[in-house]
Every structure is written in structure tokens, then in C-alpha cells.
Design a protein around this motif. Sequence first.
Motif, short mmCIF file in Angstrom:
data_model
loop_
_atom_site.label_atom_id
_atom_site.label_comp_id
_atom_site.label_asym_id
_atom_site.label_seq_id
_atom_site.Cartn_x
_atom_site.Cartn_y
_atom_site.Cartn_z
N ARG A 46 37.44 65.90 6.96
CA ARG A 46 38.45 64.99 7.42
C ARG A 46 39.03 65.03 8.56
NH1 ARG A 46 40.44 62.41 2.45
NH2 ARG A 46 39.38 63.06 0.77
N SER A 47 39.20 66.15 9.30
CA SER A 47 39.57 66.04 10.54
C SER A 47 38.76 65.55 11.53
CB SER A 47 40.59 67.54 10.91
OG SER A 47 39.53 68.48 10.71
N LEU A 48 37.59 65.89 11.40
CA LEU A 48 36.49 65.60 12.24
C LEU A 48 36.17 64.05 12.12
CD1 LEU A 48 33.68 68.38 12.47
CD2 LEU A 48 35.37 67.82 14.06
N LEU A 49 35.88 63.30 11.07
CA LEU A 49 35.74 62.10 10.73
C LEU A 49 36.71 61.39 10.42
CD1 LEU A 49 32.43 62.81 8.52
CD2 LEU A 49 32.64 63.04 10.75
N GLY A 50 37.96 61.84 10.13
CA GLY A 50 38.77 60.96 9.85
C GLY A 50 38.86 60.66 8.47
N PRO A 51 40.04 60.27 8.07
CA PRO A 51 40.13 59.95 6.42
C PRO A 51 39.22 59.02 6.00
CG PRO A 51 42.27 59.16 7.55
CD PRO A 51 41.44 59.76 8.56
N PHE A 52 38.57 59.23 5.20
CA PHE A 52 37.49 58.06 4.49
C PHE A 52 37.33 58.26 3.26
CE2 PHE A 52 34.15 60.99 3.64
CZ PHE A 52 34.56 61.97 4.27
N SER A 53 36.68 57.14 2.61
CA SER A 53 36.39 57.11 1.40
C SER A 53 35.03 56.32 1.17
CB SER A 53 37.46 56.51 0.63
OG SER A 53 36.87 55.95 -0.72
N SER A 54 34.34 56.74 0.16
CA SER A 54 32.99 56.30 -0.12
C SER A 54 33.45 54.83 -0.59
CB SER A 54 32.20 56.95 -1.05
OG SER A 54 32.92 56.72 -2.28
N GLY A 55 34.57 54.70 -1.17
CA GLY A 55 34.66 53.34 -1.92
C GLY A 55 34.14 53.00 -3.05
N ILE A 56 33.37 54.08 -3.42
CA ILE A 56 32.70 53.97 -4.62
C ILE A 56 33.55 54.77 -5.87
CG2 ILE A 56 30.46 54.74 -5.96
CD1 ILE A 56 29.17 54.69 -3.17
N ARG A 57 33.63 54.13 -6.81
CA ARG A 57 34.46 54.67 -8.00
C ARG A 57 33.34 55.34 -8.82
NH1 ARG A 57 39.12 54.27 -11.19
NH2 ARG A 57 38.14 53.65 -13.34
N VAL A 58 33.54 56.57 -8.95
CA VAL A 58 32.47 57.38 -10.00
C VAL A 58 33.12 57.45 -11.24
CG1 VAL A 58 31.09 59.53 -10.21
CG2 VAL A 58 31.45 58.76 -7.98
N ASP A 59 32.77 56.23 -12.21
CA ASP A 59 33.25 56.35 -13.49
C ASP A 59 32.12 56.28 -14.26
OD1 ASP A 59 32.30 53.71 -13.22
OD2 ASP A 59 33.86 52.75 -13.03
N LEU A 60 32.76 56.04 -15.67
CA LEU A 60 31.68 56.05 -16.81
C LEU A 60 30.35 54.77 -16.72
CD1 LEU A 60 30.93 57.16 -19.49
CD2 LEU A 60 32.50 55.38 -20.61
N ASP A 61 30.63 53.93 -16.20
CA ASP A 61 29.70 52.80 -15.81
C ASP A 61 28.83 53.17 -14.62
OD1 ASP A 61 30.41 51.09 -17.87
OD2 ASP A 61 31.69 49.96 -16.44
N TYR A 62 29.24 53.80 -13.71
CA TYR A 62 28.51 54.27 -12.61
C TYR A 62 27.49 55.20 -13.08
CZ TYR A 62 27.40 56.42 -8.03
OH TYR A 62 26.59 56.93 -6.95
N LEU A 63 28.07 56.38 -13.77
CA LEU A 63 27.31 57.41 -14.30
C LEU A 63 26.12 56.93 -15.11
CD1 LEU A 63 30.13 60.08 -14.81
CD2 LEU A 63 28.10 60.08 -12.74
N THR A 64 26.51 56.13 -15.99
CA THR A 64 25.49 55.52 -17.09
C THR A 64 24.47 54.93 -16.61
OG1 THR A 64 27.43 55.11 -18.58
CG2 THR A 64 25.35 54.35 -19.26
N ALA A 65 24.67 54.13 -15.40
CA ALA A 65 23.56 53.43 -14.63
C ALA A 65 22.63 54.17 -14.16
CB ALA A 65 24.32 52.44 -13.46
N GLY A 66 23.18 55.53 -13.64
CA GLY A 66 22.16 56.17 -12.82
C GLY A 66 21.42 57.27 -13.78
N ILE A 67 21.81 57.47 -15.21
CA ILE A 67 20.99 58.00 -15.86
C ILE A 67 20.33 57.36 -17.10
CG2 ILE A 67 22.34 60.15 -15.52
CD1 ILE A 67 23.21 60.28 -18.24
N SER A 68 20.33 56.20 -17.17
CA SER A 68 20.14 55.37 -18.41
C SER A 68 18.47 55.41 -18.58
CB SER A 68 20.76 53.83 -18.28
OG SER A 68 21.83 54.10 -18.94
N THR A 69 17.87 55.74 -19.63
CA THR A 69 16.51 55.22 -19.67
C THR A 69 16.48 53.97 -20.66
OG1 THR A 69 16.25 56.87 -21.52
CG2 THR A 69 15.84 57.88 -19.53
N SER A 70 15.17 53.41 -21.14
CA SER A 70 15.18 52.59 -22.09
C SER A 70 16.13 53.03 -23.36
CB SER A 70 13.79 52.20 -22.41
OG SER A 70 12.95 53.54 -22.70
N ARG A 71 15.67 54.25 -23.73
CA ARG A 71 16.33 54.50 -24.99
C ARG A 71 17.52 54.83 -24.85
NH1 ARG A 71 17.00 56.33 -30.59
NH2 ARG A 71 19.14 57.38 -30.42
#
Length: 372
Positions: free
Chosen positions: A339-364
Motif C-alpha cells: 500500500r505504501s508503494l502503490l497507494g491505497p487501492f482496491s480491486s473493486g471486486i467483491r469476492v462473495d458467494l456468487d463470485y466464487l460459485t461462478a469460478g468453480i461451477s461445472t455443469s452438474r
Amino acid sequence: MRVALTGATGFLGLRLVRRLLDRYASLTVLGHAGSGCALSRITRFMELSGAPAALIAELPTRLRVVEIDLCRPELGLPAAEYRRLADELDVIWHCAGNINLDDDLGSLRLTNVEGTRHVLELAASGARRPLVHHIGTAFVGGARREGVVYEDELEDRHGFENSYERSKYEAEVLVRDWSRLHGRPVVVMRPSVLVTDLPPSPGLPQHPLQFLARIVESSARGGGLPERDVPEERRPVVRLAGDPRGHLNLMPVEHAAAVMVRLANRPPSGRADVYHVVHDHDVATTVLTALVERIAPVRVRLVRKRPDQRARLEAAVDLYPGFTPYLSHRRRFDDTRVRSLLGPFSSGIRVDLDYLTAGISTSRTATTAGAP
Ligand SMILES: NC(=O)c1ccc[n+]([C@@H]2O[C@H](COP(=O)([O-])OP(=O)(O)OC[C@H]3O[C@@H](n4cnc5c(N)ncnc54)[C@H](OP(=O)(O)O)[C@@H]3O)[C@@H](O)[C@H]2O)c1
């Protein structure tokens, strides 16, 4: 400027390639010999992740693949080729590794520790004294479940949750000792658990939480799960050791790669510069249990310690024992230096249940979950 990268076909490496191509005209990909065409895997990832068509078309000319085996002295290259490679490089990103938490310590050491040693030897012998960027892990903090882990810390007095952590700890010790011994700068970037919401795709590296979907699929095949539409109250209870007040740092892998490349743009101090590449918010353990409940028709109960007598399904859900201890973690990773090098920052991405589900969901699991 000649830049080489190990692990370019991995979960993180693919995103680093994308970012590094914004900065450099060409890259040398130190691909895993005998593990499939690195160029076509990188191309497939770029297509799936929406990279511009012009960039995809340029990949064969901008990427040069040299096939190596990290585990072998001189990376398994013929002597003349090794010499040429060593002498042409200005920067080496070492991102390859074995991330299987439950592998035996010998195999993990071979890739993660000996592999790192071989990369450092390459850097030591290079005429242009290439700068090494080593991808470590925030989990070298080991089995300390509470408190704050600082970027400078590197010690083994808390022990480790699994052999992977130990091997990464040993690799970082090696990197820091090498830096002191040779008077050379190194940059150590320590991400937390990397995640994405890009859905899984055959041929692409697996999301670290993908094991949850694998367990669900194999339990379903073995008849160990009820039908998906079973009412809530008839879902089997699965007891897992964990802390309901626990939390874990999960970092979007695309953002991690962006932070790493920004850090690499900073002039190194001349010693080992260590950075925690972590999200600004932890994810509650209960979100992870909700994720299991979303992809499988079960009810998860966190209990203080692993039950002595476990139902078959409980044993199945605990099939990746290297991960289970993280459900009891309540520690935070300090990233003041970043933070001290790059300044305060945020990815703006909320890692929540929907985010995590999207990344691991297979057809089943997607149908089971009714996920997006
Ligand atoms: N994923 C995470 O959540 C996470 C979190 C913290 C730190 N990290 C660190 O980040 C780095 C990358 O992890 P990742 O998630 O991208 O892992 P990954 O998806 O498993 O990728 C590993 C990469 O290493 C290559 N590799 C493995 N063995 C090799 C060998 N003997 N010789 C040459 N290349 C070899 C693989 O090539 P093939 O695919 O061709 O085998 C692949 O490109 C690792 O150092 C890991 O410890 C990862």
C-alpha cells in the motif's frame, strides 16, 4: 529487455503473461517439457478471457517457448542452450510450482525447492545479472491461526498446515539466502488464495477451490448425495472442523497479476523485497460453507474438531485435508509495504458467494446450485 517466465501455463502465470505483454514486446516462456503445447494453452486462455484479437494473433511471434524441467539441474536443457538462455535474460519471473497441498513433502520439495534452486542458479550464472521475481505465498506464515502476519516474517516456529506450505517456506528461505550471498536484489510476491469468476474450462488450470466441485461430482456418482431438489430439512448434515468466526483471504487472480506487475515496475531495494499480494477484505468461513451448500444438497455444520466417527459423506467432503485447516483461520495478512508503494487501492471486486460459485461451477454443480 529480455524477460522470461516459468509457470506461464498455470492459473496465475496465464494472467501474468497477459499483463507482461502490455509492458514488453516479447516474452520467453519457460514451459514445462512434456506437458502439452504451452503456446496453444496460452492462446486458448486468451480467447476464453476475452483478450483482443490482435493480441491473440501476435502470440506466436511475441512468445518464444523454451521447454524446461524445473526439477532437473540446468533445467534439463542442453549445456549450450542453458548458457545462451542464462546470458540473454534481464528478468526472470519464477511462477512455476506444485500447488497440491496434500502431495508428499518429497515431491513438493523437488518442484518448489529444488526447482527454485535451479532458477536461482540460472540467474546467478547469467551475464546480465537478471532480476528474479519469485512467486511465494502468504501461507509461509504457517499454522498460526490468529493475529497478523507481516511481510517481513519468515519463520517456521508455528509449524505448517500442510507440506505445500513447508515447501514454499523452504523455497523462500533459499531465495532470501541467495540474495544475501550474491548481493543481488530479489522480489518476493506472496499472494493469498487466488480465485477467479472465470468459469472452468477443459485444458485450463484448475481454480484452487475446484476440489469442492470434484468432491460433489464424485459423491453424486457414488450415490452419496440426495437429489438436488431435496427440501432443505432432508439434506444430510456434514460436520467439518472449522471456526464459524473464521475468515480467509481470497484474492482475484487477475488483480493479483496486475498488482505484481505494478510492483515489478518499482526499482528494487537491492535486497529481498517481500510483498503480500492480498485482498482488502477477507471472506468469512461461513461463505465457504455456504459455497459447499450451494453446489451440493447438504447442510454444513462447523464443529470445533474433526468428529471421530464420520459418515461416508463427511469423509468425502474432507477429501482435501490440506485445505480443511483454513476453515479455522482468523489471521490477517498485513500489506502495508504494498500500500505504501502503490497507494491505497482496491480491486473493486467483491469476492462473495456468487463470485466464487461462478469460478468453480461445472455443469452438474451449476444446476445443483442454480448458480449464475
Ligand atoms: N493458486 C493459488 O491459490 C496460489 C496462492 C498462493 C501462491 N501461489 C503460487 O503461485 C505460483 C503459481 O501457482 P498456480 O496456481 O498458477 O499453479 P498451477 O496452476 O498449478 O501452475 C503451475 C505451473 O508450474 C508449471 N510446472 C509445474 N511443474 C513444472 C516443472 N517440473 N517444470 C516446469 N514447469 C512446471 C506448470 O506447467 P504445466 O501446467 O505444463 O504442468 C504450470 O505452468 C506457485 O508458485 C504457487 O505456489 C498460488
